[in-house]
Design an enzyme around this catalytic site. Structure first.
Site, PDB file in Angstrom:
ATOM      1  N   LYS A 173       0.865  -1.178   0.000  1.00  0.00           N
ATOM      2  CA  LYS A 173       0.000   0.000   0.000  1.00  0.00           C
ATOM      3  C   LYS A 173       0.903   1.230   0.000  1.00  0.00           C
ATOM      4  O   LYS A 173       1.513   1.570   1.013  1.00  0.00           O
ATOM      5  CB  LYS A 173      -0.898   0.060   1.241  1.00  0.00           C
ATOM      6  CG  LYS A 173      -1.910   1.207   1.128  1.00  0.00           C
ATOM      7  CD  LYS A 173      -2.258   1.838   2.463  1.00  0.00           C
ATOM      8  CE  LYS A 173      -1.514   3.075   2.789  1.00  0.00           C
ATOM      9  NZ  LYS A 173      -1.691   4.257   1.933  1.00  0.00           N
ATOM     10  N   GLU A 248       9.925   1.708  10.722  1.00  0.00           N
ATOM     11  CA  GLU A 248      10.958   2.717  10.442  1.00  0.00           C
ATOM     12  C   GLU A 248      10.271   4.066  10.523  1.00  0.00           C
ATOM     13  O   GLU A 248       9.463   4.407   9.667  1.00  0.00           O
ATOM     14  CB  GLU A 248      11.558   2.504   9.049  1.00  0.00           C
ATOM     15  CG  GLU A 248      12.227   1.159   8.858  1.00  0.00           C
ATOM     16  CD  GLU A 248      13.440   0.962   9.743  1.00  0.00           C
ATOM     17  OE1 GLU A 248      14.032   1.969  10.185  1.00  0.00           O
ATOM     18  OE2 GLU A 248      13.782  -0.197  10.018  1.00  0.00           O
ATOM     19  N   CYS A 282      13.454  11.414   6.050  1.00  0.00           N
ATOM     20  CA  CYS A 282      13.513  10.981   7.450  1.00  0.00           C
ATOM     21  C   CYS A 282      14.889  11.268   8.022  1.00  0.00           C
ATOM     22  O   CYS A 282      15.049  11.442   9.219  1.00  0.00           O
ATOM     23  CB  CYS A 282      13.188   9.506   7.561  1.00  0.00           C
ATOM     24  SG  CYS A 282      14.166   8.506   6.451  1.00  0.00           S
ATOM     25  N   GLU A 383       9.878  16.554  14.973  1.00  0.00           N
ATOM     26  CA  GLU A 383      10.143  16.454  13.540  1.00  0.00           C
ATOM     27  C   GLU A 383       9.239  17.430  12.793  1.00  0.00           C
ATOM     28  O   GLU A 383       8.018  17.390  12.952  1.00  0.00           O
ATOM     29  CB  GLU A 383       9.871  15.018  13.075  1.00  0.00           C
ATOM     30  CG  GLU A 383      10.297  14.784  11.648  1.00  0.00           C
ATOM     31  CD  GLU A 383      10.024  13.361  11.187  1.00  0.00           C
ATOM     32  OE1 GLU A 383       8.928  12.833  11.478  1.00  0.00           O
ATOM     33  OE2 GLU A 383      10.894  12.793  10.512  1.00  0.00           O
TER      34      GLU A 383
HETATM   35  P1  NAP Z   1       2.456   8.691   7.700  1.00  0.00           P
HETATM   36  O1  NAP Z   1       1.395   9.712   7.704  1.00  0.00           O
HETATM   37  O2  NAP Z   1       2.721   7.941   8.963  1.00  0.00           O
HETATM   38  O3  NAP Z   1       2.061   7.676   6.534  1.00  0.00           O
HETATM   39  C1  NAP Z   1       2.885   6.591   6.154  1.00  0.00           C
HETATM   40  C2  NAP Z   1       2.034   5.528   5.479  1.00  0.00           C
HETATM   41  O4  NAP Z   1       1.131   4.980   6.434  1.00  0.00           O
HETATM   42  C3  NAP Z   1       1.159   6.066   4.337  1.00  0.00           C
HETATM   43  O5  NAP Z   1       1.048   5.077   3.354  1.00  0.00           O
HETATM   44  C4  NAP Z   1      -0.177   6.293   5.029  1.00  0.00           C
HETATM   45  O6  NAP Z   1      -1.279   6.270   4.142  1.00  0.00           O
HETATM   46  C5  NAP Z   1      -0.211   5.100   5.969  1.00  0.00           C
HETATM   47  N1  NAP Z   1      -1.079   5.246   7.128  1.00  0.00           N
HETATM   48  C6  NAP Z   1      -1.561   6.392   7.690  1.00  0.00           C
HETATM   49  N2  NAP Z   1      -2.371   6.080   8.733  1.00  0.00           N
HETATM   50  C7  NAP Z   1      -2.399   4.726   8.831  1.00  0.00           C
HETATM   51  C8  NAP Z   1      -3.060   3.807   9.703  1.00  0.00           C
HETATM   52  N3  NAP Z   1      -3.852   4.215  10.686  1.00  0.00           N
HETATM   53  N4  NAP Z   1      -2.845   2.475   9.519  1.00  0.00           N
HETATM   54  C9  NAP Z   1      -2.039   2.046   8.558  1.00  0.00           C
HETATM   55  N5  NAP Z   1      -1.400   2.859   7.673  1.00  0.00           N
HETATM   56  C10 NAP Z   1      -1.562   4.187   7.824  1.00  0.00           C
HETATM   57  O7  NAP Z   1       3.852   9.293   7.237  1.00  0.00           O
HETATM   58  P2  NAP Z   1       4.162  10.174   5.933  1.00  0.00           P
HETATM   59  O8  NAP Z   1       3.668  11.546   6.148  1.00  0.00           O
HETATM   60  O9  NAP Z   1       3.727   9.451   4.709  1.00  0.00           O
HETATM   61  O10 NAP Z   1       5.754  10.146   5.927  1.00  0.00           O
HETATM   62  C11 NAP Z   1       6.520  10.997   6.690  1.00  0.00           C
HETATM   63  C12 NAP Z   1       7.042  10.285   7.916  1.00  0.00           C
HETATM   64  O11 NAP Z   1       7.730   9.100   7.539  1.00  0.00           O
HETATM   65  C13 NAP Z   1       8.049  11.106   8.676  1.00  0.00           C
HETATM   66  O12 NAP Z   1       7.813  10.968  10.055  1.00  0.00           O
HETATM   67  C14 NAP Z   1       9.385  10.461   8.292  1.00  0.00           C
HETATM   68  O13 NAP Z   1      10.414  10.659   9.229  1.00  0.00           O
HETATM   69  C15 NAP Z   1       8.993   9.034   8.186  1.00  0.00           C
HETATM   70  N6  NAP Z   1       9.949   8.288   7.383  1.00  0.00           N
HETATM   71  C16 NAP Z   1      10.779   7.421   8.036  1.00  0.00           C
HETATM   72  C17 NAP Z   1      11.736   6.711   7.316  1.00  0.00           C
HETATM   73  C18 NAP Z   1      12.654   5.732   8.001  1.00  0.00           C
HETATM   74  O14 NAP Z   1      13.211   4.871   7.333  1.00  0.00           O
HETATM   75  N7  NAP Z   1      12.841   5.825   9.318  1.00  0.00           N
HETATM   76  C19 NAP Z   1      11.824   6.888   5.933  1.00  0.00           C
HETATM   77  C20 NAP Z   1      10.955   7.797   5.308  1.00  0.00           C
HETATM   78  C21 NAP Z   1      10.008   8.486   6.046  1.00  0.00           C
HETATM   79  P3  NAP Z   1      -1.892   7.601   3.458  1.00  0.00           P
HETATM   80  O15 NAP Z   1      -0.842   8.659   3.528  1.00  0.00           O
HETATM   81  O16 NAP Z   1      -2.189   7.149   2.087  1.00  0.00           O
HETATM   82  O17 NAP Z   1      -3.138   7.924   4.236  1.00  0.00           O
END
Ligand code: NAP
Length: 492
Positions: A173, A248, A282, A383
């Site tokens: 997904k 992650e 990230c 963050e």
């Molecule tokens: P996010 O809002 O947590 O979303 C990540 C993924 O999870 C998206 O596909 C999102 O879907 C999905 N999601 C949201 N709510 C969910 C739920 N209740 N159950 C299951 N899946 C759910 O994060 P983002 O805004 O996309 O990405 C930014 C974050 O990712 C930052 O905090 C960054 O630091 C972190 N990140 C970490 C790494 C690492 O390797 N540590 C790498 C890259 C990014 P939708 O968006 O389609 O609703």
């Protein structure tokens, strides 16, 4: 380009027929396409297909699974430029960075393909005579992969290719901000000839698709990259059934610049780390910890260089910083600017949306610099995920490391110094999964472990051979060929 889900080897609309729209964040009037707004019913179909395919895929010899991944790598390389352009259009990062994102997927394909001929276990000398002992990796089953939007291809492939070479089948997904990049990846997987059901793609939101994936009993391992907030919720849900989950999550990465550092080099690193991918990595540098002796000069030079960065559509040559990913990010980042000012930090550059000329067509935020930041301020702790960097000062290498360690996160870190002893101590004492010496906080390579400590994750790692540990179970085998009952550890 396809604009559907990919389930059991077929492109398919969502069963309810709903769709969502994806737009270019640099040109908001440009619609890239509409994709299925899927739900739990689509997840159930995809999981059923993946579970069926697992029965035969797990028996395909790993070197043969690897050969298919070699083919995936070759096809990705052929389509690299096309995929990179689509990625820039849908999430905004500048084209050279989008090419890098695709390249990471290509590298991961070849790396994971090679693992097909390794997947090493251990063979030991048992303590009893006429007995053999060894261990082997076995696949787990259906792997659910939930990915963020900032590395549309790299992160999806970091998860998917190790999962596949280990013999699992997968359901991806992607974030709903990047359906097009994921779709092109699946076009490649289809063309490479992966058997039906081995790879499945379901588009849609976190609540409608991600949540049912976490809850689905036939998804046996879940790999999630995203925010710490969502990650914690997923960990709680998975805890209920002890589902294996690899998380992650967020970061608050710092670059230390000591008084003996090569300041020209440290400046290049800081600019790339803080403003590359518009600060939406990230591993982005969101804190700079400057030795007091060089802080004033470094700040002045940083501000001058950041002011000169060119914002614009990432497809245009010469653009340094693209848009943020969607309209909602502008107020979210601006709120942190207000918080920083309220807390007493000094705003020395930027601080708001950029709307001059063509920029008004998209979602752009000015490169933003705060100095006089102290370690306890929220802008030094939380963050922000945008082009905002907080400048703190220190009087020694030890103090710098203490400041660096003083957040809930522990993903990436960096120290600039010419003193080997200071660098070695920092490597030992920094609480982070990744340490760079004389390099910025960004720039991971696919054959080394990637991930973080503290609230950045739950102890797993992506990339390198560490990724295999997420997607395989160890099985230990003893073969007794003595022809009699032998009792381990029992004195005889
Ligand atoms: P996010 O809002 O947590 O979303 C990540 C993924 O999870 C998206 O596909 C999102 O879907 C999905 N999601 C949201 N709510 C969910 C739920 N209740 N159950 C299951 N899946 C759910 O994060 P983002 O805004 O996309 O990405 C930014 C974050 O990712 C930052 O905090 C960054 O630091 C972190 N990140 C970490 C790494 C690492 O390797 N540590 C790498 C890259 C990014 P939708 O968006 O389609 O609703």
């Amino acid at each position: 380009m396809q604009t559907r889900n990919f389930i059991d080897g077929q492109w398919a609309d969502s069963h309810a027929g709903r769709t969502f729209e994806n737009r270019n964040p640099a040109r908001h009037d440009e619609v890239i396409g509409r994709w299925p707004a899927s739900d739990a019913g689509d997840v159930a179909r995809a999981v059923a297909a993946a579970a069926r395919a697992f029965r035969s895929w797990r028996l395909v010899p790993a070197p043969k699974r690897g050969e298919l991944l070699f083919q995936v790598g070759r096809l990705l390389a052929e389509r690299k430029e096309e995929i990179a352009r689509v990625m820039t259009r849908e999430m905004g990062k500048v084209l050279p960075e989008a090419r890098g994102d695709v390249q990471e997927g290509i590298d991961t394909a070849f790396y994971a393909a090679g693992e097909g001929r390794r997947l090493f276990g251990q063979t030991v000398q048992p303590e009893l005579p006429n007995k053999a002992g060894y261990s082997l990796r076995q696949p787990i089953g259906v792997a659910g992969l939930i990915t963020p939007w900032n590395f549309p291809l790299a992160i999806a492939t970091w998860k998917m290719f190790p999962a596949l070479v280990c013999g699992n089948t997968v359901l991806l997904k992607p974030a709903s901000d990047v359906p097009a990049s994921a779709t092109l990846l699946f076009e490649v997987l289809e063309a490479a000839g992966l058997p039906p059901g081995v790879v499945n793609l379901v588009h849609g939101s976190g609540s409608q698709v991600g949540d049912p994936m976490v809850a689905h009993p036939d998804i046996k391992v879940l790999s999630f990259t995203g925010s710490t907030e969502v990650g914690k919720r997923i960990a709680q849900q998975c805890g209920g059934t002890l589902k294996r989950c690899s998380l992650e999550l967020g970061g608050k990465n710092a670059q230390i610049v000591l008084d003996d550092a090569d300041l020209d080099l440290a400046l290049e690193g800081a600019l790339w780390g803080a403003f590359g991918t518009t600060g939406q990595r990230c591993t982005a540098t969101s804190r700079l910890i400057l030795h007091r002796k060089i802080a004033a000069e470094f700040t002045e030079r940083l501000v001058a260089r950041a002011r000169a960065l060119r914002l614009g559509d990432g497809l245009e040559a010469g653009v340094d910083v693209g848009p943020v990913v969607n309209a909602g990010r502008i107020p979210a980042i601006a709120e942190y600017v207000e918080i920083g000012q309220r807390e007493g930090a000094r705003l020395v550059l930027g601080g708001g949306a950029a709307r001059d000329g063509e920029l008004a067509r998209g979602h752009f935020f000015q490169p933003t610099v705060f100095d006089r930041v102290t370690p306890g301020m929220r802008i030094a702790q939380e963050e922000i995920f945008g082009p905002v960097v907080a400048l703190l000062t220190c009087g020694s290498a030890d103090e710098a490391v203490e400041i660096l360690n003083g957040t809930l996160y522990g993903l990436s870190s960096s120290i600039y110094t010419r003193d080997l002893n200071r660098a070695q101590k920092a490597i030992r004492d920094i609480e982070a999964g990744i340490v760079y010496v004389n390099g910025p906080t960004i720039g991971a390579e696919v054959h080394l472990p990637f991930g973080g400590v503290k609230e950045t994750g739950n102890g797993h790692r992506e990339a390198g051979t560490a990724a295999l540990d997420v997607f395989s179970e160890w099985k230990t085998v003893y073969i007794d060929y003595s022809g009699k009952l032998q009792k381990a550890q029992i004195d005889s």
